[in-house]
Design a protein around this motif. Sequence first.
Motif: not given
Length: 705
Positions: A471, A599, A601, A466, A570, A474
């Motif tokens: 965001r 996830i 980022m 992502r 994350v 998320v």
Amino acid sequence: MKEPLSAATPIEFLGGIGPKRAEALAAELGVRTFGDLLYHLPFRYEDRTQFHTVDSLQASPVHVQLKGVIRSVKVTGVGRSERLSAEFHDETGRVSLVWFRGVKWIKRNLSEGLACVVWGKVSDFKGKLNMAHPELMSIQDADTMGGLHPVYSSTEKLGRLGLHSAGLGQAANRLLKKMQGQLGEDFLPEVLSEYVMRSRALPSLSEALLTVHSPASIDQEKRARDRLKFEELFFLQLLLLRRRLSQTEELEGVVFEKVGALFGAFYETCLPFELTGAQKRVIREIRADTRTGHHMNRLLQGDVGSGKTMVALMIALIAADNGFQTCLMAPTEILARQHFQGISEFLKNLPLRVELLTGSTTKAERTVLFEALALGEVHILIGTHAVLEPKVVFQSLGLVIIDEQHRFGVAQRAKLWAKATIAPHVLVMTATPIPRTLSMTLYGDLDVSVIDELPPGRQSIRTEQRTDAARISVFEFIETQISIGRQVYVVYPLIEESATLDHKDLMDGYESLVRRFPLPKFCISVVHGRMKAEDKAWEMDRFVRGETHIMVATTVIEVGVNVPNATVMVVESAERFGLSQLHQLRGRVGRGGEQSYCILMAGKEPSREARKRLDTMCRTNDGFEISEVDLELRGPGDLMGTQQSGALDLQVADLVEDRSILEDARSLAREVLSKDPELESAENTGLRKGLERLQKNRADFSGIS
Ligand code: ADP
Ligand code: MG
């Protein structure tokens, strides 16, 4: 009397080298002898089958090759502005050649009327074409090159002494011809045995070296270079396999004779789950090793969550059953503490004393602990590198377990050994899968067990990338997971060079999470490097107990932390993490029965390599597959850290590219040793000598413990 030529002759004595160049060669390239020069192999070849004509030249960054004659050579200027120029003619015209450096040396080789081949870049200088610093070769030399022109690594300093790539190539060729002339066809003694040569149809050493320095074709070059690679890997494997033989034969080990009451009781009444087949197999392997009276040195590889700790614990029980103490070392305080809590809990109904020793253990606690250790009252000591201190004395240390070994140096491991009269068995655990090529090279002298099966019921983790733009969604996802009772990690990079900025990122991130997930509904833990160990432990404990929903942290949680209820990982600025780190981080979730998520980022435009890392993470959960990609991207030295890269210092072979040669060399080395373990037969004399030389050269590379 003239010394006979050999690979050991100092390079100084090669015509055209002399003391000054010899010194520079040693300093810049480590080339000291004839042999060293012959093994300074070209790192690529240029195809020079094409010739240009002067009338077709135009300024271009591409190298071109011309054939013709030198006319009028002249030197102008002095000192820094000194330059050498020459007119070069072919049938179609003329072009000037210029040199600004190494003028004296080049001038010596340049004479009017010299027929030669030049190779260089054409540029436009004030409207006139010229070639600056072209390479120059006699027509004869160019002919013997057969079109494939070797390129050698050199340095600026060597270049100034005329030993740029071409100069080095000429020196190597002079040397090869000279040795061949004086010593015949096989001018270097063969180091491989006849059997090895025959079974793999390898060219002789002399032939192989001749070929790589002036190959007639790509195929011929490959065959020759493969022989040199084979030789290098074969000897390395001989060394490692021999060492393993002698270790297991000669080094005495404590005997874990029986599987006794403690192990039995644990297995029957305390073990909360069925062991996986792989766990059982590995326990059997270790069990077989530790009863022989020979020393065990074993690497236990198993992906994150495969249950290595349980294996370690059960071996520790066997040690205790036989009256021996166990020491388990972890790379971080958090991990040591967690092992301590987990293992104490597993063992709570057994008459065993488990203790923890870390940097935060107080002096008073230490006094009590050290006494109990020396009396043999403590059965399992768990700790950080604090356990290495000389004051830590065991009554009967029989087993050392090292979790995540790549953080411990060789010297530190040696300290543990010193704590017992008979070397304790060593079990090194790692969740960082090591590509097979590397483990064969690095740990060739180590036994390897692999847990290649995860406990049942684990769901594979879903991984997605992502960017910041997503965001909000998320955060929404995090909220839904928390609302069904799960916990979440949010991890920030922390790199020493940018520590202050990184710390700020983490704190900013923490604050924005606190705003988005406010008290009292949500509770957030934070752990970072600037906190005191006890504060970290407190924050960690709250998360482990489920009192906080989100754990914001740097990579201190990378290894080993076990919170089965956490389902979301994350990773912020994921493009900055290495593959094995990402894999480790992801391994913090998916440890319970619930579907878990990772996830990543990342910025909008990660580099090509970063993209490959992120894509690989999304594609697969298989640690071994990931480690292969990592090896490809980073190369072996980087992958293993400098501590161990000594073992990976290969001259010719490349562990990424030459995997199949390595496997082949290893299997042949094994075959040879199985027939003649001491390499005593006449046929193997050469191998033994080669091995002895290698042992001398690699004295510093001392295996794993
Ligand atoms: P790692 O190999 O990453 O060190 P751990 O030893 O921390 O893995 O084990 C991960 C989790 O799996 C722990 O909660 C452990 O208790 C559990 N576990 C280990 N073996 C089994 C098994 N055979 N069946 C079910 N759960 C297991
Ligand atoms: Mg572990």
